[in-house]
Design an enzyme around this catalytic site. Structure first.
Site, PDB file in Angstrom:
ATOM      1  N   GLU A  56       0.826  -1.231   0.000  1.00 27.77           N
ATOM      2  CA  GLU A  56       0.000   0.000   0.000  1.00 27.77           C
ATOM      3  C   GLU A  56       0.850   1.267   0.000  1.00 27.77           C
ATOM      4  O   GLU A  56       0.492   2.257   0.649  1.00 27.77           O
ATOM      5  CB  GLU A  56      -0.937   0.024   1.217  1.00 27.77           C
ATOM      6  CG  GLU A  56      -2.100  -0.938   1.166  1.00 27.77           C
ATOM      7  CD  GLU A  56      -3.102  -0.645   0.060  1.00 27.77           C
ATOM      8  OE1 GLU A  56      -3.215   0.514  -0.357  1.00 27.77           O
ATOM      9  OE2 GLU A  56      -3.740  -1.600  -0.402  1.00 27.77           O
ATOM     10  N   GLY A  57       1.955   1.228  -0.717  1.00 24.99           N
ATOM     11  CA  GLY A  57       2.884   2.357  -0.729  1.00 24.99           C
ATOM     12  C   GLY A  57       3.931   2.171   0.351  1.00 24.99           C
ATOM     13  O   GLY A  57       3.600   2.191   1.535  1.00 24.99           O
TER      14      GLY A  57
END
Lengths: 589, 589
Positions: A436-437
């Site tokens: 998620e980043g």
């Protein structure tokens, strides 16, 4: 693996005594009935499910792992039954909109359930977590027809969702992705490409898997401005809602990973599969970013949940394990008496409880953001949520991972073998710093984009709130030393923030060079603030405070004196600037 | 898993340019012929062996693991052949005494070979490492008969060694152990008990396994003063040196661990097996502590070696992976251009090179300690080695583990899957923080025992040496800022040291409460000192310095400005004292 004790009592203290959540939530349209009692009973039941159904298959799931046999994914023993129980219990629809047969409960309730799902069995928790993320993107951007066709069954848990973003040569930089989509002329598209690292990409627990896939249309502009989002189901859906023919959405292989072994992380091949556009052409990243705040909050609580699980085992072990004379003692006692063991446990605890407080604070802001009738309140909440999201994602997973490592260390050699489960928490927690980043990307987001929100007013307002709490804390003898230490750290943070936004450091190179140290510093000060807030709530309870609650005053003091000083060193490191990072030529690494 | 590049060039720089090792070594009796050229050629050959033979079976060994079948341990594919090649190449006898058919080379050479063994394949490296430890204990304490019977074959690698220390309820506190030994009246003993976590406890690579087992004699005093050391071979040895009957030294099971899967970590049952006393009755811990300095230095370099392996992969990946625009760039470049990626790589590098320097510095002191004809030199070296041993064991494995985590982060999702090998380094590195005395125990040793060596003269002398180097560094423009920053950190360290040894903190409770923070601070300052020493060596080379060497000036500056400031925060945390650690009642955790 020891049992999991759901932290429902601590959640109750935070909801009631620290944040007065009932007052906030019942004041929002749609949440009028969300009383403290209702929330408590939901959390109690969720906790029972997590402790009783999910934790018992956490270690066996890790050992067995998901398997790919003849193109089909099989989850470990017990997962299918647990998912059925999850769906039957109504847990998949908890916070989904009532319009699509969800229960419409607040984010605040959802995120606390998410913490317990993550803590008890992260591999399992990712299935409903990703489904929810996919639902939110569909709800925000898809056509009414797609919503009506897919949402009710995804929300009920009959079908699950997956996100097809990453490719072999396109990870943090989605602009490089190569998957293509061609219009078929009938409103559908032909999607073609290969994606990696696709969580819940396929499995045997639900009838259908709905993939949201980023792809490029013919003649789309290069980079991130040429990416569109497509919905590609594993099975096509007939007009009557029944399952039709198999779409060519295929699992190439399962990734072999450090942890979350029960979770099938797939290489997915979209082999000229059929898909439908979600949202506008070339604005696919918008669709993904819609759900990012929520997903990143969810990933943050994964770090929190696993840290709490590790703490629970470590503290129990330390109270039962006899070994070594503590300083001043005459004979061997329990290892909990050793200052260094206490330091490890308190480090974990001071993170877990402050992180849980920040989770609730932020989730309440998200609920206000989506439900408040006051535009000014919504605007302010939007700013705060945007500001805090990267901090939660990165700091919770960094500190959370570090906490699991400490929890393993408390057990010595017993932490390294599989029996006690501590090493699994470390391996599972590790992924949350990446997906998620990556946490580096989060830090960049905080410094480059979030500090300048509303011309800096958002962050200034947040610091102002912190300051007000600290002023209150300074007046209370039991909290004065703690509040003073946090105030000193806040002053340093404000100074560095000014340096990065309006001073010498206000340029891309310095901001990026400062980012990870800055995010850590920001989180430390925020945790300090929440410790003072929690302390004030304990003091306000007076004699009604339980020993468990009174303990928080001591943990706050520990945090302020033995952890928080790092913030000042981080400030010095940041102000040393980019030059020390850029001096070595790339080729010389 | 990518190839391993042995850091022979860097080792050469340290040996020649920084420490003038040839001069030191050839001045010691027995090492007259150990020229720089000889050392270089040994390291070259060792590097080829590690890169060519051991690294290729590192990942497969992790996947396959050692297996226990019908009471026999089988190592993974290729390990038996690699061990034969290791023995045939003479690597097992490198630094063993010539009296027992060893090659009698210095510790300094051995430890650099150990680094490469650990870096390329830790599971493998533990076999010869433990054998060497057992040999050292036997050599120092056993009867001439035991030495003559066992040492030559252990040194040649025909037999290997193992250490039976830990029991289920006796780990860091060996005083609690329960294994018993009874005299048989013929000079032998009957040893009975169960031990856990026994590395190399059994395997299929050598004919015999020689266990050194801690046990209690009848009527031995309680605690650590009633423990004796026994030699218990897997096969009894006939008078002519051939193998006799099987001794009842049995593998109960293999531990299932987070990492070092190829290494058979055994539960060992000594079922009334036959053993022989090593050293004096009830002084068994002395026998173990003999080899502790050497073993702990070995464990330290495990952290260093794995950090270097992780760095090698991460830096290669960062130079080849295209992704994201760096600040100021117009299009996507390689990720090495991103400041935060550089920060991760430089953090790793600044640890690896300083740790390697400290390894060589300390090993040279160990060589002086064992060979110098000057009693004063020996005494001083003994003190320095004793002081630095816990620092090396704990700091190298803590920073080393953290470095492998960073090296994994550089690869993002690719670091979490097994393919690139980065996650294995993390899992393997984790054990080194635990075994041979947890890092908490090391810190306690440093603060409680080592700071008071010679009434504090040892540590003061060491700080004096650091100070002298820094004064020199301050005069060199390319190093002035670095040296000044290290000097400020040294002053803080000296202040905290005084506080802990003669000030308010000079009591067991404060010392134990300070220990882990203090050790970290001590290590940071020591690394800073070595960066200035390395920098001075680069400057002294003038134009003869290679670009790779000149890079060290920039890395030194990075370390001093972006890592070292932590030392000041640690000082503040230490001086906050024990109160914040002790305030919470044990039952309230």
């Amino acid at each position: 693996m020891p049992d999991y004790t759901p932290p429902v009592e601590d959640m109750g203290f935070l909801l009631k005594d620290v944040f007065q959540a009932e007052k906030i939530l019942t004041g929002l349209p749609g949440y009028e009935d969300v009383s403290a009692d209702l929330v408590e009973s939901i959390l109690e039941e969720a906790g029972k499910f997590c402790a009783g159904v999910l934790r018992p298959i956490n270690q066996s799931g890790d050992e067995e792992g998901s398997r790919l046999v003849d193109g089909k994914v099989f989850t470990p023993k017990g997962f299918k039954e647990a998912f059925k129980a999850f769906v039957d219990g109504g847990w998949s629809s908890l916070s989904a909109p009532t319009e699509f047969e969800g229960q419409g409960l607040p984010r605040t309730v959802q995120i606390l359930v998410d913490e317990m799902l993550s803590a008890s069995n992260l591999s399992f928790g990712l299935f409903p977590g990703l489904t929810r993320g996919a639902c939110e993107a569909i709800e925000a951007h898809a056509s009414q027809e797609l919503k009506d066709t897919y949402l009710p069954k995804m929300i009920s848990g009959q079908w699950t969702g997956a996100m097809g973003l990453t490719e072999g040569t396109a990870g943090s930089d989605l602009g490089l992705l190569k998957t293509t989509a061609k219009p078929n002329g009938d409103g559908s598209y032909t999607v073609s490409g290969s994606k990696i690292f696709i969580s819940s990409g396929d499995h045997d627990m639900a009838e259908n898997v709905i993939h949201l896939v980023l792809a490029r249309l013919p003649d789309a502009p290069a980079g991130t401005k040429g990416i569109s989002l497509f919905l590609c189901p594993k099975f096509l859906v007939n007009e009557d809602g029944s399952l039709g023919e198999r779409n060519s959405v295929n699992v190439g292989s399962l990734e072999h990973k450090m942890g979350i072994h029960a979770q099938p992380t797939c290489v997915m091949n979209y082999d000229d599969c059929k898909g439908w556009l979600v949202g506008e052409v070339n604005r696919g990243l918008n669709g993904m970013f819609t759900m990012m705040n929520a997903e990143r909050l969810f990933v943050g609580v994964q770090g929190l949940g696993l840290a709490d699980s590790s703490y629970q085992t470590a503290s129990t072990y330390a109270k039962e394990r006899k070994q070594g004379r503590a300083p001043g003692a005459k004979e061997s006692g329990m290892i909990i008496e050793h200052p260094d063991v206490r330091k490890m446990l308190l480090t974990m605890l001071s993170f877990v409880e402050a992180a849980r407080a920040l989770t609730i604070f932020t989730a309440l802001e998200m609920d206000k953001e989506s439900k408040s009738t006051d535009a000014e309140v919504r605007k302010q909440s939007t700013g705060l949520v945007a500001l805090l999201t990267p901090v939660i994602k990165a700091a919770f997973t960094d500190f959370g991972f570090e906490a699991t490592v400490l929890g393993q260390q408390v057990l010595g050699g017993h932490g390294y073998i599989k029996e006690w489960g501590q090493e699994q928490f470390v391996r599972d927690a590790r992924i949350a710093q990446i997906y998620e980043g990556t946490n580096g990307i989060q830090a960049q987001d905080l410094v480059v984009r979030k500090l300048s929100l509303e011309g800096g007013a958002t962050v200034r307002g947040f610091f102002g709130d912190i300051s007000a709490t600290l002023a209150e804390g300074a007046k209370v003898p039991a909290l004065a030393e703690t509040a003073t230490a946090v105030a000193a750290a806040l002053a340093t943070l404000e100074d560095v923030t000014a340096w990065l936004t309006t001073g010498e450091g206000a340029n891309g190179l310095e901001q990026n060079s400062a980012a990870t140290d800055y995010l850590r510093m920001f989180a430390l000060v925020t945790f300090g603030w929440l410790w003072v807030r929690m302390g004030l709530a304990v003091v306000a309870k007076g004699n009604a405070a339980t020993p468990h609650e009174t303990r928080k005053l001591a943990v706050a003091h520990f945090f302020a004196t033995r952890i928080l000083p790092q913030a000042h060193a981080l400030a010095v490191q940041i102000k040393a600037g980019s030059a020390p990072l850029m001096a070595v030529a790339s080729a010389e690494f």
